[in-house]
Design an enzyme around this catalytic site. Sequence first.
Site, mmCIF file in Angstrom:
data_model
loop_
_atom_site.group_PDB
_atom_site.id
_atom_site.type_symbol
_atom_site.label_atom_id
_atom_site.label_comp_id
_atom_site.label_asym_id
_atom_site.label_seq_id
_atom_site.Cartn_x
_atom_site.Cartn_y
_atom_site.Cartn_z
ATOM 1 C CB SER A 281 -0.811 -0.057 1.263
ATOM 2 O OG SER A 281 -0.270 0.388 2.376
ATOM 3 C CG ASP A 282 1.581 5.696 -1.581
ATOM 4 O OD1 ASP A 282 2.821 6.127 -0.557
ATOM 5 O OD2 ASP A 282 1.624 6.546 -2.291
#
Length: 741
Positions: A281-282
């Site tokens: 994920s960011d």
Amino acid sequence: MKKTTLALAAALLLPLMAHAQDAQIERKVAALMKQMTVAEKVGQLHQISGRLFTGPTSSDYAAKLADIRLGKVGSMLNIKGVADTREIQALALQSRLHIPLLFGQDVIHGYHTVFPVPLGESASWDMEAIEQSAHIAAREAAAAGIHWTFAPMVDIARDPRWGRVMEGAGEDTFLGSAIARARVHGFQGKQLGATDSVMATAKHFAAYGAAVAGRDYNAVDMSNQQLFEVYLPPFKAALDAGAATFMNSFNTLNGIPATGNVFLQRDILKGSWNFKGFVVSDWGSVREMVPHGYAADLADASVKAINAGSDMDMESYAHIKHLEDAVKSGKVKMKTLDDAVSRILYKKFELGLFDDPYRYSVAEREKAVLADPSHRAAALDVAQKSLVLLKNAAKTLPLSRTAQKIAVIGPLADAKRDLEGGWVVEGDRAPVVSILEGIRSHAGKAEVSYAQACDNRCTGTDGFADAVAAAVRADVVVLVVGETWDLSGEAKSRTDITLPGHQEQLFAALKATGKPVVVVMLAGRPLVFNTIAGQADAIVYAWFPGSEGGNAVANVLFGDYNPSGKLPITFPRSVGQIPLSYAQYSTGRPVTDEKNVVYKSAYIDSVNTPRYAFGHGLSYTDFKYSGLTISSKAMSPSQQVTLSFDLANTGKAAGTEIVQLYLRDLVASVVRPVKELKGFQKIHLLPGEQRRVSFTIDRELLSFFNNQLVWGAEAGDFKLMVGSASDDIRLEGAVTLLPSK
């Protein structure tokens, strides 16, 4: 003959050896997985930031240390340097199964040696130079204990209000795909696990560059045909180049957050593309599905993220807090958890971390690699190739080294930090050459004076009088203006992309002296600078050129290097034209004459063309295109045709021209762009030299995604165009694709 036979045998053996290695790693992963508890599996999906380990202590310091020792952390970012990575890795090895950590870092355009920002590098159109830049960054980062970079960013971006346009390759899918391949190859080298290699991350998956209004973290809404045709190809190119990981994006895509998007991550990436690496994920994007209104709470966000195919959670603490319960309750299948964990463990084995967890953390190698002088030479080479000569009226440049007087003026003339741009990891430890320093060291017998004129954002005009006085005493003025480094990048969206402060006013005051004014502009995005564009004698767009930026600019100003850079993104005349791309779609009422825009698809208060078009960039010499031939007027789907022409250097200086091939599908089942880049070559010619240049046209080059998302070429007529820029087409031809029999 013997050598040929051996080479053929080696070529046949390599895939077999790679397959055997893959199978061996898979067996090791499977054996380890059998020993792991659900909690230990979840730990491998948990990534935390190490800032507090390399900075001040905090109240949760002890808790983080305990989590690492218990195997509740699989990866860390923001840990750098051999000393710190060894210390933290030692904690992970105290866990029950001794599973090593992955250390990730935003190594975007250099680690210790700072190269031009990616948008600037893209202006070089030089895949070898871009690959070399990424490889040097990987070599330095790997020597400092880092295993993994969160780059390249391969988002197509056509809105320069978006600050992160700085991190990508610009507006074009064809060029962006080529650069994605080059940067992945550069970061990962010949093979993962080599100590001059780091894992690459293709980000941000997907369509982040199309955020509404150019506002960071904002929504994206587009057709699937546009998604597949424009925004996904650079990601596919990165995957085909071997990118080890993907990072999802902050945006929603057609109402679904990318982090929880099954269509993107399961159907496309891990489904039809068969991606074998893992998805991270960011920063915090798992928990951000809650304020998006897509997840009820953090527990719900964890379930939706992993079920959608987002494997590792960066700094949301969603998986570590809630995923074990979700597995036990059946909201997440054990098979789904195991798939995510096995992907991460596979990379740890592939990097050789189970054999030697400290293999990237060797103090002697760190010291030697970071001091390698060849890296500075490469940074200079890439910076020179990235500079774009936008204007050169009356051949103002190159400057003379005779007894002339040069006044170097401007808020950024002696800046150093502003030459590096954002995402600088270790640049503070490496010297930066300012533009003033570069000019002084290259000026020869020329006399160089300096006046700053105003602060770095030119908020006042108190120093203008001194600057004008310096200009009056000089024969030529070099004015250095632009954005400061912290006005471009993540969370740096701007509604106004004109020059900050009073910089255009400063230019006007200097121009009023009657002296020639050469403008050097620093920026991480296309800026709007209409007064300068109209009145400056010469303009060099330097982007944020990195550690050797001052020397690179000086070499171009004095003619030691003939500029060859071409714009990878369109420069608008005003914000009102944005988003703007050369690859626009024609309307039923196209503008064919700027003097007649009545009832046309046009603005009535502005010229409708861009200030500087995609592909634009001048040289100190001139190039002539002539003698276009196309080997056949028609081709069947299984055939190829060759487009050829003569390129001649008709000037007095050696130079490099980036020739560009464009095409237009005249009639199709989906309206096609008026131009699409489909090829380019960098050709270096001596004065008077001529070369025959050729491009191959085949069915693949003519293909596109139709409205059913089927990739293919449709029979019909195609216009072929060759030129020096998208708005500077020199030669045109045509070919007809015949129907399949």
